[in-house]
Design an enzyme around this catalytic site. Structure first.
Site, PDB file in Angstrom:
ATOM      1  N   LEU A 132       0.841  -1.202   0.000  1.00  0.00           N
ATOM      2  CA  LEU A 132       0.000   0.000   0.000  1.00  0.00           C
ATOM      3  C   LEU A 132       0.880   1.258   0.000  1.00  0.00           C
ATOM      4  O   LEU A 132       0.690   2.159  -0.805  1.00  0.00           O
ATOM      5  CB  LEU A 132      -0.891  -0.040   1.250  1.00  0.00           C
ATOM      6  N   ALA A 137       3.250   8.529   0.150  1.00  0.00           N
ATOM      7  CA  ALA A 137       1.905   8.140   0.605  1.00  0.00           C
ATOM      8  C   ALA A 137       2.014   7.052   1.664  1.00  0.00           C
ATOM      9  O   ALA A 137       1.961   5.858   1.360  1.00  0.00           O
ATOM     10  CB  ALA A 137       1.057   7.651  -0.579  1.00  0.00           C
ATOM     11  N   ILE A 165       7.670  -2.319   2.168  1.00  0.00           N
ATOM     12  CA  ILE A 165       6.801  -3.477   1.966  1.00  0.00           C
ATOM     13  C   ILE A 165       7.381  -4.704   2.670  1.00  0.00           C
ATOM     14  O   ILE A 165       8.433  -5.244   2.274  1.00  0.00           O
ATOM     15  CB  ILE A 165       6.570  -3.743   0.454  1.00  0.00           C
ATOM     16  N   ILE A 344      14.830  -2.310  34.658  1.00  0.00           N
ATOM     17  CA  ILE A 344      14.986  -3.295  35.741  1.00  0.00           C
ATOM     18  C   ILE A 344      16.222  -4.162  35.498  1.00  0.00           C
ATOM     19  O   ILE A 344      16.909  -4.571  36.426  1.00  0.00           O
ATOM     20  CB  ILE A 344      13.684  -4.138  35.871  1.00  0.00           C
ATOM     21  N   GLY A 346      18.925  -3.108  34.160  1.00  0.00           N
ATOM     22  CA  GLY A 346      20.155  -2.310  34.266  1.00  0.00           C
ATOM     23  C   GLY A 346      20.981  -2.436  32.992  1.00  0.00           C
ATOM     24  O   GLY A 346      20.423  -2.580  31.891  1.00  0.00           O
ATOM     25  N   GLU A 370       0.624   0.365   9.926  1.00  0.00           N
ATOM     26  CA  GLU A 370      -0.833   0.147   9.943  1.00  0.00           C
ATOM     27  C   GLU A 370      -1.556   1.291  10.664  1.00  0.00           C
ATOM     28  O   GLU A 370      -2.491   1.085  11.425  1.00  0.00           O
ATOM     29  CB  GLU A 370      -1.194  -1.222  10.522  1.00  0.00           C
ATOM     30  N   GLU A 374      -0.838   8.765  15.967  1.00  0.00           N
ATOM     31  CA  GLU A 374      -1.557  10.026  15.702  1.00  0.00           C
ATOM     32  C   GLU A 374      -2.757   9.776  14.798  1.00  0.00           C
ATOM     33  O   GLU A 374      -3.817  10.383  14.972  1.00  0.00           O
ATOM     34  CB  GLU A 374      -0.605  11.048  15.051  1.00  0.00           C
TER      35      GLU A 374
HETATM   36  C1  FAD Z   1       8.685  -2.013   9.808  1.00  0.00           C
HETATM   37  C2  FAD Z   1       7.654  -1.478   8.872  1.00  0.00           C
HETATM   38  C3  FAD Z   1       6.893  -2.362   8.112  1.00  0.00           C
HETATM   39  C4  FAD Z   1       5.948  -1.886   7.196  1.00  0.00           C
HETATM   40  N1  FAD Z   1       5.259  -2.765   6.407  1.00  0.00           N
HETATM   41  C5  FAD Z   1       4.401  -2.282   5.466  1.00  0.00           C
HETATM   42  C6  FAD Z   1       3.742  -3.181   4.555  1.00  0.00           C
HETATM   43  O1  FAD Z   1       3.896  -4.405   4.616  1.00  0.00           O
HETATM   44  N2  FAD Z   1       2.939  -2.649   3.608  1.00  0.00           N
HETATM   45  C7  FAD Z   1       2.725  -1.305   3.491  1.00  0.00           C
HETATM   46  O2  FAD Z   1       1.985  -0.899   2.607  1.00  0.00           O
HETATM   47  N3  FAD Z   1       3.342  -0.432   4.338  1.00  0.00           N
HETATM   48  C8  FAD Z   1       4.161  -0.897   5.321  1.00  0.00           C
HETATM   49  N4  FAD Z   1       4.801  -0.010   6.172  1.00  0.00           N
HETATM   50  C9  FAD Z   1       4.597   1.426   6.004  1.00  0.00           C
HETATM   51  C10 FAD Z   1       3.796   2.051   7.097  1.00  0.00           C
HETATM   52  O3  FAD Z   1       2.451   1.698   6.996  1.00  0.00           O
HETATM   53  C11 FAD Z   1       4.055   3.556   7.052  1.00  0.00           C
HETATM   54  O4  FAD Z   1       5.394   3.756   7.509  1.00  0.00           O
HETATM   55  C12 FAD Z   1       3.079   4.340   7.905  1.00  0.00           C
HETATM   56  O5  FAD Z   1       1.807   4.338   7.308  1.00  0.00           O
HETATM   57  C13 FAD Z   1       3.532   5.798   8.089  1.00  0.00           C
HETATM   58  O6  FAD Z   1       3.822   6.345   6.853  1.00  0.00           O
HETATM   59  P1  FAD Z   1       5.225   7.119   6.637  1.00  0.00           P
HETATM   60  O7  FAD Z   1       6.325   6.250   7.097  1.00  0.00           O
HETATM   61  O8  FAD Z   1       5.266   7.605   5.239  1.00  0.00           O
HETATM   62  O9  FAD Z   1       5.148   8.333   7.633  1.00  0.00           O
HETATM   63  P2  FAD Z   1       4.410   9.731   7.358  1.00  0.00           P
HETATM   64  O10 FAD Z   1       3.119   9.502   6.663  1.00  0.00           O
HETATM   65  O11 FAD Z   1       5.395  10.659   6.753  1.00  0.00           O
HETATM   66  O12 FAD Z   1       4.102  10.175   8.841  1.00  0.00           O
HETATM   67  C14 FAD Z   1       5.167  10.548   9.723  1.00  0.00           C
HETATM   68  C15 FAD Z   1       4.601  10.708  11.098  1.00  0.00           C
HETATM   69  O13 FAD Z   1       3.665  11.762  11.115  1.00  0.00           O
HETATM   70  C16 FAD Z   1       2.762  11.557  12.175  1.00  0.00           C
HETATM   71  N5  FAD Z   1       1.406  11.791  11.653  1.00  0.00           N
HETATM   72  C17 FAD Z   1       0.750  11.105  10.692  1.00  0.00           C
HETATM   73  N6  FAD Z   1      -0.475  11.647  10.489  1.00  0.00           N
HETATM   74  C18 FAD Z   1      -0.581  12.685  11.363  1.00  0.00           C
HETATM   75  C19 FAD Z   1      -1.589  13.636  11.633  1.00  0.00           C
HETATM   76  N7  FAD Z   1      -2.749  13.604  10.964  1.00  0.00           N
HETATM   77  N8  FAD Z   1      -1.357  14.584  12.583  1.00  0.00           N
HETATM   78  C20 FAD Z   1      -0.186  14.613  13.244  1.00  0.00           C
HETATM   79  N9  FAD Z   1       0.823  13.743  13.029  1.00  0.00           N
HETATM   80  C21 FAD Z   1       0.626  12.787  12.099  1.00  0.00           C
HETATM   81  C22 FAD Z   1       2.954  10.131  12.683  1.00  0.00           C
HETATM   82  O14 FAD Z   1       3.678  10.144  13.890  1.00  0.00           O
HETATM   83  C23 FAD Z   1       3.796   9.500  11.600  1.00  0.00           C
HETATM   84  O15 FAD Z   1       4.604   8.481  12.095  1.00  0.00           O
HETATM   85  C24 FAD Z   1       5.733  -0.494   7.106  1.00  0.00           C
HETATM   86  C25 FAD Z   1       6.475   0.390   7.899  1.00  0.00           C
HETATM   87  C26 FAD Z   1       7.429  -0.088   8.778  1.00  0.00           C
HETATM   88  C27 FAD Z   1       8.212   0.892   9.610  1.00  0.00           C
END
Ligand code: FAD
Length: 394
Positions: A132, A137, A165, A344, A346, A370, A374
């Site tokens: 996704l 995005a 992904i 705990i 240390g 997922e 926020e």
């Molecule tokens: C280990 C790992 C595994 C993953 N696996 C998958 C997968 O299998 N498939 C897939 O499609 N994606 C996957 N992802 C992607 C994941 O879903 C995204 O990282 C997540 O949706 C956040 O998107 P971004 O990293 O672009 O952060 P951004 O969209 O740039 O957001 C950055 C931060 O902004 C803050 N934020 C977001 N919205 C708001 C708001 N409205 N107001 C204030 N603060 C906000 C949050 O703290 C967020 O962490 C994975 C991510 C990780 C780290």
């Protein structure tokens, strides 16, 4: 002996209790020799295979394709993730991705797609993934820029980049969400099942994270996909993604719960054996306060996770609010519980190879993927605001 008293809660039936106890026994025996954290690809391949052989992946597909329930039994999914996470993060990951990576087909796929993809995933002979997110995005799913444009009467061509992904690089197939343009924003997306060997799909980069697991950036360049591989109707992509996450979001909370429970068990064991000032660490009242806070957070998380799962299993079409609360609370609380466990322990607690150090790294991403915390807060608030206006009771 870990605390299993929560299994007596009224959320569960006898089949759930049996499932959790049998899986725990199986996982403790089978998982550790399969895992090498320096070889996450090999570990995940072995784990998927053995989870399939053991029949545990029957929890991620419907009965008609080898599963144990007519549709998703969310309590079973949560119990599986909690139990596996307490043993090893990669075991939970291998299990969860088989479900997330086929959830869209289970919920919206054609009979042909179900027949082709669900049984091999259940048997652990094919590895699934869910694509996704994109570089621009993540939280903002409506900004997806990958396109699926018509290519002859029976195909589309995919162009774009997906990143973060899970299982990227080892998956046999990906559910890919792309813009088909029926309407602007979220209403113009569709979902496609894409085989990993489809021409035009390449693994652009593998991503290394603090708790390593298979993760990659995928590039689609003129990747031809038959229209028969579309999941659901054109323009339904966002709905399919959200309905799938509605099922799996509370299971992320369950995984966090498994990590937290393991941290509490480790902290309890350490508090009993480590001597400080001539007595066990656990006799110091500040240690007792930390343990009490940890245990309360674990129980509160479990109540929210299994409330969400039970509500879905009772037939609720959506559990948006319950799942968001469970995911947000359980992941945030687990981070705090694990942090207290490290304290705990240390200096030993930040030493590589010590379980609480591993848990400290494992939990972090769950507060981001997922739907970050926020995002869950916004979802919960929106659901609250939707409710019928009423006068505050006096
Ligand atoms: C280990 C790992 C595994 C993953 N696996 C998958 C997968 O299998 N498939 C897939 O499609 N994606 C996957 N992802 C992607 C994941 O879903 C995204 O990282 C997540 O949706 C956040 O998107 P971004 O990293 O672009 O952060 P951004 O969209 O740039 O957001 C950055 C931060 O902004 C803050 N934020 C977001 N919205 C708001 C708001 N409205 N107001 C204030 N603060 C906000 C949050 O703290 C967020 O962490 C994975 C991510 C990780 C780290």
């Amino acid at each position: 002996m870990p605390d299993e008293s929560f299994l007596d809660w009224p959320f569960f039936e006898e089949r759930h209790r049996r499932f959790a106890r049998e899986l725990r026994a199986w996982a403790r025996e089978t998982v550790p020799p399969l895992v090498d954290h320096d070889d996450v690809d090999g570990s995940c391949r072995r784990l998927v295979e053995r989870l399939g052989e053991g029949g545990w992946l029957r929890a991620v597909v419907p009965e008609a394709y080898g599963g144990i329930a007519p549709g998703f039994d969310v309590r079973t999914l949560c119990l599986a993730r909690e139990t596996l996470a307490a043993v090893d993060g990669l075991a939970d990951f291998a299990f969860a991705m088989q479900g997330l990576g086929t959830g869209p087909i289970t919920l919206f796929g054609s009979e042909e797609l179900k027949r082709r993809y669900l049984s091999p995933v259940c048997e652990g002979v094919r590895i699934a993934a869910f694509a996704l997110s994109e570089p621009e995005a993540g939280s903002d799913v409506a900004a997806i820029a990958t396109t699926a444009t018509p290519d002859g009467p029976d195909h589309v061509r995919l162009d774009g980049v997906k990143t973060w992904i899970s299982n990227g690089g080892i998956a046999d197939h990906y559910v890919v969400f792309a813009r088909t343009g029926e309407a602007p924003g979220a209403r113009g997306l569709s979902a496609f099942m894409v085989d990993a060997d489809a021409p035009g799909l390449t693994i652009e980069q593998r991503i290394d994270v603090i708790a390593p697991h298979p993760l990659a950036t995928l590039r689609f360049e003129g990747c031809r996909v038959p229209l028969a591989q579309r999941i659901g109707a054109p323009g339904e992509g966002f709905k399919i993604a959200m309905a799938t996450l509605d099922v799996f979001r509370s299971t992320v909370g369950a995984a966090a719960l498994g990590f937290a429970r393991r941290a509490l068990d480790e902290a309890l064991a350490r508090s009993r054996t480590r001597k400080l000032f001539g007595a066990p660490l656990g006799e110091l009242q500040l240690t007792q306060a930390a343990l009490a806070d940890m245990a309360t957070a674990v129980d509160a998380s479990a109540l929210l996770v299994y409330r969400a799962a039970w509500t879905k299993d009772q037939g609720a079409p959506r559990i948006t609010r319950e799942a968001a609360m469970a995911k947000m609370y359980a992941t945030e609380m687990a981070q705090g519980v694990i942090d207290k466990a490290v304290q705990i322990f240390g200096g030993f607690g930040v030493t590589r190879g010590v379980k609480v150090e591993e848990l400290y790294r494992e939990i972090r991403a769950l507060r981001i993927y997922e739907g970050a915390t926020e995002v869950q807060k916004i979802v919960i608030a929106r659901e609250l605001m939707k409710g019928s206006p009423h006068q505050p009771s006096l």
